[in-house]
Design an enzyme around this catalytic site. Structure first.
Site, PDB file in Angstrom:
ATOM      1  N   HIS A 474       0.819  -1.210   0.000  1.00 32.58           N
ATOM      2  CA  HIS A 474       0.000   0.000   0.000  1.00 32.58           C
ATOM      3  C   HIS A 474       0.860   1.271   0.000  1.00 32.58           C
ATOM      4  O   HIS A 474       0.625   2.180   0.789  1.00 32.58           O
ATOM      5  CB  HIS A 474      -0.911   0.008   1.236  1.00 32.58           C
ATOM      6  CG  HIS A 474      -1.844  -1.156   1.327  1.00 32.58           C
ATOM      7  ND1 HIS A 474      -2.385  -1.593   2.527  1.00 32.58           N
ATOM      8  CD2 HIS A 474      -2.322  -1.992   0.373  1.00 32.58           C
ATOM      9  CE1 HIS A 474      -3.166  -2.634   2.307  1.00 32.58           C
ATOM     10  NE2 HIS A 474      -3.142  -2.898   1.008  1.00 32.58           N
ATOM     11  N   PRO A 475       1.848   1.398  -0.879  1.00 36.62           N
ATOM     12  CA  PRO A 475       2.684   2.605  -0.872  1.00 36.62           C
ATOM     13  C   PRO A 475       1.914   3.828  -1.353  1.00 36.62           C
ATOM     14  O   PRO A 475       1.071   3.739  -2.255  1.00 36.62           O
ATOM     15  CB  PRO A 475       3.826   2.243  -1.821  1.00 36.62           C
ATOM     16  CG  PRO A 475       3.207   1.267  -2.784  1.00 36.62           C
ATOM     17  CD  PRO A 475       2.242   0.469  -1.953  1.00 36.62           C
TER      18      PRO A 475
END
Length: 537
Positions: A474-475
């Site tokens: 989930h960057p």
């Protein structure tokens, strides 16, 4: 040289497909450039097939982070989608919007128009939720969201009961009135097939709007900036270089590709660009900075009853579930393996949950080389309960490793570099054992396999967290918007500061990391971003 366009969108991912579809619907001429290829592949369309895509270079950028001291020097694998639909075509499909307070935090940071009261109507408009419309959910929108409440494995039902015995409330809708508690996960699945943004938004738009053109295999290498204005892009396709020009360029490559392209185009930290031999058009140290991501870990047990291992491991089990999915589009292959989970607080004084749970009625301690082993679980009955932090304070950075646009950038995650993040993970993993010790689960457990009964004191638990944790993919926040030009890259309308005619519309624009899976927020970014571009917000 391509003909002129109103908008060039770079990246046909979770945000880019939505943005392109909505701009085309409004009558705009849109060129959508995607470095990857088509999404019409068996294991893309099969929901549980995402395990086969985890390291597949045909659809995956296959990034690797730098060795991380916070992870005991481990070099984490960072998959990102490289095909139509982007990461929405290779992810685990869990539909979590995030806590309302997350979006109010965005507005407080200066992202005017992105508070919860602004984004809730957008979420409801884009959804077609199987559970039906209410004050929170939407129905009739382009994106079908499956409720996934049926066909639960007995181990999954036992987990939900045990979590209740451990003090966690039952929650029928994490996207509803409250986020805390446990229950089943909604998923972006429609008719037993993955419902990526390519399927839900892009393909319908291509059928309806002649002003939308998609070019795959087009690797954009630079934004063309003349006299302080973005006028187009350079790109390579099939070994040939070309240019496209437009009234506006919008980057939708995601939290890794977007800051990389900004820097290659002369927008970023001046000293770093100079060291790479690149011109400095806009010196902004926030480009590539503020990298935020969720870190997760699994605890695994051997079960006393059959788990999905017993169905998915043998050849005859694979044949059975394969035929069921191919013929009927149902069964275990027709959804993500994360059937249930939830959110809880490690400290009751927190204003919102800070940990996310995942339950999987299978285990994967013995992976097959080069593959995330969703379809090849362990040769014994087992299950896992995982968790990830919702709002870690640790921050990393994306930097150029080379001025060559075809070289992967350097990803420095800095996981667990803040003591607060370590402390809350320590409290959280103790909750996993607390759930497993409840009456509903205890008879179903033969033994704890990971981390194992010898890992007991706080130091040992922290060492295990560092040794076995990793990204949960989930960057975000690497070109974030905000009200303070000294701490952001974009204004609230997604304009890149210092350059006219250039915007960013993807997860890199998030001011801060939402709690939970972020694909819903990335889709929102495309939907709401279109309103910004069209002057409707």
């Amino acid at each position: 040289m391509q003909g002129d366009w109103d908008h060039i969108i770079v990246g046909a991912g979770s945000s880019g497909c939505v943005l392109a579809a909505r701009l085309a619907q409004a009558g705009r001429r849109v060129l959508l450039l995607e470095a990857g290829g088509d999404d019409r592949r068996l294991f893309v369309q099969m929901p549980l097939g995402y395990g086969k895509l985890f390291m597949d270079p045909a659809v995956n950028w296959n990034y690797a982070a730098q060795p991380d001291p916070g992870l005991l020097g481990n070099r984490d694998h960072w998959p990102r989608g490289r095909l139509l639909g982007g990461s929405s075509s290779i992810n685990a499909m869990v539909w979590i919007r995030g806590h309302p307070g997350d979006y109010d935090d965005w507005a407080t940071a200066g992202a005017t128009g992105w508070g919860w009261s602004d984004v809730l109507p957008a979420f409801r408009a884009l959804e077609d939720n199987q559970a039906g419309a209410d004050e929170w959910r939407g129905a009739g929108g382009p994106l079908h969201v499956a409720a996934c409440r049926d066909g639960l494995h007995p181990l999954t039902r036992a987990f939900l009961t045990a979590a209740g015995q451990a003090g966690l409330a039952q929650n029928a809708d994490f996207n509803g009135a409250t986020m805390a508690g446990v229950g089943t996960y909604q998923q972006t699945v429609a008719g037993g097939r993955r419902n990526s943004t390519a399927r839900a938004f892009l393909r319908p738009a291509l059928r309806r709007h002649r002003g939308l053109k998609v070019v795959t295999g087009a690797m954009v290498t630079r934004v063309l900036i003349r006299d302080g204005r973005a006028v187009g892009v350079d790109y390579c396709r099939a070994g040939q270089t070309d240019q496209a020009v437009a009234g506006e360029v919008i980057l939708s490559g995601g939290a890794i590709n977007t800051p990389q392209l900004l820097m290659l185009s002369g927008i970023g930290p001046g000293a770093h660009l100079h060291a790479m031999g690149l011109p400095v058009l806009v010196d902004n140290p926030n480009v590539g900075a503020h990298l935020s991501d969720h870190q997760g870990i699994n605890y695994t047990w051997r079960a006393t009853i059959p788990s999905l291992n017993d169905l998915l491991r043998p050849w005859w089990g694979k044949l059975r579930v394969g035929i069921e999915w191919l013929a009927l589009r149902r069964g275990v292959l027709a959804r993500s393996i994360n059937h249930a989970g939830g959110f809880f607080r490690t400290d009751p004084g927190r204003d919102r949950p800070n940990m996310q749970l995942y339950f999987q009625a299978f285990s994967t301690l013995l992976p097959r080389a080069g593959e995330r082993p969703v379809l090849t679980p362990d040769p014994f009955s087992g299950f896992s309960i995982g968790l990830s932090n919702c709002r870690p304070l640790s921050r990393g950075r994306i930097e150029l490793a080379s001025a060559d646009p075809f070289s992967h950038p350097a990803i420095t995650a800095n996981a667990f570099s803040r003591t607060e993040d370590v402390a809350e993970m320590l409290a959280a993993v103790k909750m996993l054992r607390h759930i497993a010790a409840q009456p509903a689960m205890r008879p179903l457990i033969a033994e704890e396999l990971r981390p194992g009964p010898d890992v007991q004191d706080d130091d040992a638990l922290i060492h295990d967290v560092r040794a076995r944790s990793g990204t949960v993919y989930h960057p975000c926040c690497t070109a974030r918007m905000g009200g303070d030009p000294a701490r952001s890259v974009l204004d609230a309308a997604l304009h890149v500061r210092g350059v006219q005619g250039l915007r960013v519309c993807d997860a890199s624009a998030f001011p801060s990391l939402p709690g939970g899976n972020i694909n819903a927020a990335a889709i929102l970014m495309g939907w709401r971003g279109a309103d910004m571009v069209l002057g409707r917000a």
